[in-house]
Scaffold this motif. Sequence first.
Motif: not given
Length: 163
Positions: A120-124, A129-132, A137-141
């Motif tokens: 998780x700490x290495x996710x840019x 693409x990561x932002x999308x 996934x935001x709603x599920x989180x």
Amino acid sequence: MILLACFIIGMVSNVLSDSARCAPLSSLDEPLTRLSEHFNINHHEVSEGGELFTKMLKRYKQAPESGIVLNVILQWYLDLFNNLKHHNEVKNQISLVANSLQECLKSRTQNHLISDLEELSNIKWDDQLVQRKAILELDEILTTVKETGKRRRKRNMGRRQRT
């Protein structure tokens, strides 16, 4: 570095006593005694500044995070012993204690959690693409966060009623 190592070696038995499926502490008495003597852990400077790890373990003693903290501490000891293995006069003792620590670390269930946290700490966050994916996934989180909060409240309400 030597003073830090002295204090750490004195703390190994505390960490090992809290870990599951580790070598019995009695089997490490002689190696820990030799290491303590070699690094002169009774020197007055060792006690200056307080504890390094035990204060953290006390802080999380009953919390679920204690396993995570303990795993990080065990890994720190392994790194320390890896750097100290050039001390010929205590090489065998370092090896015995390091093997026991490795055994403890392998037996702990939080290893996957630590690697997940590192991932998780290495996710840019600046990658499009990561932002999308994150927005997808935001709603599920958020749903998970709400459910976790409800379970915690129900559990705490149950505890209050028992007292």
